[in-house]
Design a protein around this motif. Structure first.
Motif, PDB file in Angstrom:
ATOM      1  N   SER A 168       0.812  -1.223   0.000  1.00  0.00           N
ATOM      2  CA  SER A 168       0.000   0.000   0.000  1.00  0.00           C
ATOM      3  C   SER A 168       0.842   1.269   0.000  1.00  0.00           C
ATOM      4  O   SER A 168       0.296   2.369  -0.098  1.00  0.00           O
ATOM      5  CB  SER A 168      -0.939   0.004   1.216  1.00  0.00           C
ATOM      6  OG  SER A 168      -0.229  -0.213   2.418  1.00  0.00           O
ATOM      7  N   GLY A 169       2.162   1.127   0.111  1.00  0.00           N
ATOM      8  CA  GLY A 169       3.011   2.310   0.081  1.00  0.00           C
ATOM      9  C   GLY A 169       4.480   1.936   0.040  1.00  0.00           C
ATOM     10  O   GLY A 169       4.920   1.032   0.753  1.00  0.00           O
ATOM     11  N   LEU A 170       5.248   2.622  -0.830  1.00  0.00           N
ATOM     12  CA  LEU A 170       6.689   2.402  -0.921  1.00  0.00           C
ATOM     13  C   LEU A 170       7.334   3.769  -1.095  1.00  0.00           C
ATOM     14  O   LEU A 170       6.994   4.494  -2.040  1.00  0.00           O
ATOM     15  CB  LEU A 170       7.040   1.486  -2.093  1.00  0.00           C
ATOM     16  CG  LEU A 170       8.516   1.141  -2.280  1.00  0.00           C
ATOM     17  CD1 LEU A 170       9.059   0.400  -1.068  1.00  0.00           C
ATOM     18  CD2 LEU A 170       8.710   0.302  -3.549  1.00  0.00           C
ATOM     19  N   ASN A 171       8.248   4.121  -0.183  1.00  0.00           N
ATOM     20  CA  ASN A 171       8.789   5.465  -0.200  1.00  0.00           C
ATOM     21  C   ASN A 171      10.275   5.461   0.164  1.00  0.00           C
ATOM     22  O   ASN A 171      10.719   4.689   1.029  1.00  0.00           O
ATOM     23  CB  ASN A 171       8.016   6.346   0.793  1.00  0.00           C
ATOM     24  CG  ASN A 171       8.481   7.781   0.773  1.00  0.00           C
ATOM     25  OD1 ASN A 171       8.368   8.462  -0.241  1.00  0.00           O
ATOM     26  ND2 ASN A 171       9.028   8.250   1.888  1.00  0.00           N
ATOM     27  N   LEU A 172      11.038   6.325  -0.513  1.00  0.00           N
ATOM     28  CA  LEU A 172      12.456   6.550  -0.205  1.00  0.00           C
ATOM     29  C   LEU A 172      12.676   8.056  -0.166  1.00  0.00           C
ATOM     30  O   LEU A 172      12.337   8.760  -1.119  1.00  0.00           O
ATOM     31  CB  LEU A 172      13.353   5.911  -1.272  1.00  0.00           C
ATOM     32  CG  LEU A 172      14.853   6.167  -1.112  1.00  0.00           C
ATOM     33  CD1 LEU A 172      15.389   5.485   0.134  1.00  0.00           C
ATOM     34  CD2 LEU A 172      15.609   5.698  -2.357  1.00  0.00           C
ATOM     35  N   SER A 173      13.237   8.538   0.925  1.00  0.00           N
ATOM     36  CA  SER A 173      13.425   9.981   1.058  1.00  0.00           C
ATOM     37  C   SER A 173      14.754  10.287   1.741  1.00  0.00           C
ATOM     38  O   SER A 173      15.239   9.517   2.576  1.00  0.00           O
ATOM     39  CB  SER A 173      12.281  10.604   1.863  1.00  0.00           C
ATOM     40  OG  SER A 173      12.202  10.033   3.164  1.00  0.00           O
ATOM     41  N   ALA A 174      15.338  11.420   1.348  1.00  0.00           N
ATOM     42  CA  ALA A 174      16.575  11.889   1.973  1.00  0.00           C
ATOM     43  C   ALA A 174      16.259  12.506   3.330  1.00  0.00           C
ATOM     44  O   ALA A 174      15.224  13.162   3.505  1.00  0.00           O
ATOM     45  CB  ALA A 174      17.258  12.903   1.066  1.00  0.00           C
ATOM     46  N   GLN A 175      17.160  12.314   4.290  1.00  0.00           N
ATOM     47  CA  GLN A 175      16.985  12.839   5.642  1.00  0.00           C
ATOM     48  C   GLN A 175      18.072  13.890   5.904  1.00  0.00           C
ATOM     49  O   GLN A 175      19.254  13.647   5.666  1.00  0.00           O
ATOM     50  CB  GLN A 175      17.081  11.719   6.675  1.00  0.00           C
ATOM     51  CG  GLN A 175      16.082  10.589   6.457  1.00  0.00           C
ATOM     52  CD  GLN A 175      14.642  11.035   6.607  1.00  0.00           C
ATOM     53  OE1 GLN A 175      14.242  11.526   7.670  1.00  0.00           O
ATOM     54  NE2 GLN A 175      13.861  10.897   5.545  1.00  0.00           N
ATOM     55  N   TYR A 176      17.655  15.050   6.404  1.00  0.00           N
ATOM     56  CA  TYR A 176      18.586  16.163   6.626  1.00  0.00           C
ATOM     57  C   TYR A 176      18.566  16.596   8.082  1.00  0.00           C
ATOM     58  O   TYR A 176      17.546  16.475   8.775  1.00  0.00           O
ATOM     59  CB  TYR A 176      18.216  17.356   5.744  1.00  0.00           C
ATOM     60  CG  TYR A 176      18.379  17.111   4.257  1.00  0.00           C
ATOM     61  CD1 TYR A 176      19.587  17.374   3.623  1.00  0.00           C
ATOM     62  CD2 TYR A 176      17.315  16.627   3.490  1.00  0.00           C
ATOM     63  CE1 TYR A 176      19.740  17.155   2.253  1.00  0.00           C
ATOM     64  CE2 TYR A 176      17.463  16.404   2.124  1.00  0.00           C
ATOM     65  CZ  TYR A 176      18.675  16.673   1.514  1.00  0.00           C
ATOM     66  OH  TYR A 176      18.823  16.449   0.169  1.00  0.00           O
ATOM     67  N   GLY A 217      21.335  10.994   5.731  1.00  0.00           N
ATOM     68  CA  GLY A 217      21.199   9.662   5.159  1.00  0.00           C
ATOM     69  C   GLY A 217      19.877   9.539   4.433  1.00  0.00           C
ATOM     70  O   GLY A 217      19.278  10.534   4.022  1.00  0.00           O
ATOM     71  N   TYR A 218      19.398   8.307   4.299  1.00  0.00           N
ATOM     72  CA  TYR A 218      18.169   8.044   3.554  1.00  0.00           C
ATOM     73  C   TYR A 218      17.256   7.121   4.370  1.00  0.00           C
ATOM     74  O   TYR A 218      17.732   6.272   5.131  1.00  0.00           O
ATOM     75  CB  TYR A 218      18.475   7.401   2.203  1.00  0.00           C
ATOM     76  CG  TYR A 218      19.205   8.336   1.265  1.00  0.00           C
ATOM     77  CD1 TYR A 218      18.504   9.103   0.347  1.00  0.00           C
ATOM     78  CD2 TYR A 218      20.590   8.458   1.321  1.00  0.00           C
ATOM     79  CE1 TYR A 218      19.173   9.967  -0.510  1.00  0.00           C
ATOM     80  CE2 TYR A 218      21.263   9.324   0.477  1.00  0.00           C
ATOM     81  CZ  TYR A 218      20.534  10.071  -0.432  1.00  0.00           C
ATOM     82  OH  TYR A 218      21.204  10.946  -1.264  1.00  0.00           O
ATOM     83  N   GLN A 219      15.969   7.331   4.170  1.00  0.00           N
ATOM     84  CA  GLN A 219      14.967   6.522   4.863  1.00  0.00           C
ATOM     85  C   GLN A 219      14.096   5.814   3.825  1.00  0.00           C
ATOM     86  O   GLN A 219      13.558   6.443   2.912  1.00  0.00           O
ATOM     87  CB  GLN A 219      14.083   7.381   5.761  1.00  0.00           C
ATOM     88  CG  GLN A 219      13.063   6.584   6.564  1.00  0.00           C
ATOM     89  CD  GLN A 219      12.170   7.488   7.396  1.00  0.00           C
ATOM     90  OE1 GLN A 219      11.171   8.014   6.901  1.00  0.00           O
ATOM     91  NE2 GLN A 219      12.543   7.689   8.655  1.00  0.00           N
ATOM     92  N   ALA A 220      13.971   4.503   3.983  1.00  0.00           N
ATOM     93  CA  ALA A 220      13.108   3.705   3.113  1.00  0.00           C
ATOM     94  C   ALA A 220      11.927   3.189   3.927  1.00  0.00           C
ATOM     95  O   ALA A 220      12.088   2.771   5.084  1.00  0.00           O
ATOM     96  CB  ALA A 220      13.882   2.539   2.504  1.00  0.00           C
TER      97      ALA A 220
END
Length: 247
Positions: A101-109, A121-124
């Motif tokens: 129901s959801g797939l997300n990858l985002s940069a973390q600052y 880093g990055y969060q999946a």
């Protein structure tokens, strides 16, 4: 003795006046339509409602991972979700009842005053919705996926595999309520209740949306299976009917 032109003129006058007289004597259609529209009627509404125990549950949960690179965050997330899917299969969940129901990858600052944002880093994140057809197993399945790596349970909802029986029961109650109301109005108004002219329906079964975690009964992992209370669902049918009545 009248002249020939005068006689011809008189005949012409008679010929012109005859259709007008016939038109005045003929009944007009709009009057009959208006009379039909003026037929007195009762416009009423009613509803039927039944309470029924749910026989299935829907759980939405997911795995969130962080790493210094996007590739590492996704790889870690994939490995943990593979374990979650294996746990679901061991618990008896069919593949058709599992849906991403959801797939997300985002940069973390990191943010500091008067300084530009610094990449941390990055969060999946991967979210899955599972339908549990054995409602008694809901708590056990929640525990199993947490043990396999799930670190967020978004919510749980309850529903019916086949709502038709409950809807039909609500329909019967709605019609009975409408009939009783129509008879009561006719009796108190002193008029004769005629046949029903039209009937429309609204409402019906609607699956319960997942409740957030904080609204659930103790979803923390414990030695025993997590207790989950299914309660009851309300199935409601609304109807509106128009009855002819005598004057």
């Amino acid at each position: 003795m009248k002249s020939l032109p005068a006689l011809m003129l008189g005949a012409a006058v008679i010929g012109l006046s005859a259709p007008a007289a016939l038109a005045q004597s003929a009944p007009t259609a709009p009057m009959s339509v208006h009379a039909m529209a003026a037929q007195p009627a009762l416009n009423l509404s009613a509803h039927g409602e039944v309470k029924v125990a749910p026989d299935m549950a829907t759980i939405t949960f997911g795995v969130t991972t962080e790493a210094s690179t996007a590739q590492a965050a996704m790889a870690d997330n994939a490995a943990r979700m593979t374990e979650v899917f294996a746990a679901l299969r061991r618990a008896g969940i069919e593949e058709r009842d599992i849906q991403t129901s959801g797939l997300n990858l985002s940069a973390q600052y990191d943010y500091q005053q008067n300084e530009p944002p610094r990449l941390r880093g990055y969060q999946a994140s991967n979210r899955v919705t599972v339908q549990v057809m054995d409602i008694d197993a809901t708590g056990r399945i929640a525990d199993a996926v947490v043990a396999a790596g799930v670190n967020q349970i978004d919510g749980i909802g309850f529903g019916l595999k086949d709502p038709k029986a409950a809807e039909d029961q609500a329909r019967v109650l709605a019609v009975r309520a409408l009939q009783d109301k129509a008879r009561l109005y006719a009796q108190e108004l002193g008029v004769e209740l005629g046949p029903i002219r039209s009937l429309s329906e609204g409402g019906g079964y609607s699956p319960q949306p997942p409740m957030p975690v904080y609204a659930m009964a103790r979803m923390e992992v414990a030695d025993a299976s997590t207790p989950v209370a299914a309660g009851q669902l309300t199935v409601r049918i609304d109807i509106t009917g128009t009855y002819d009545i005598g004057r």
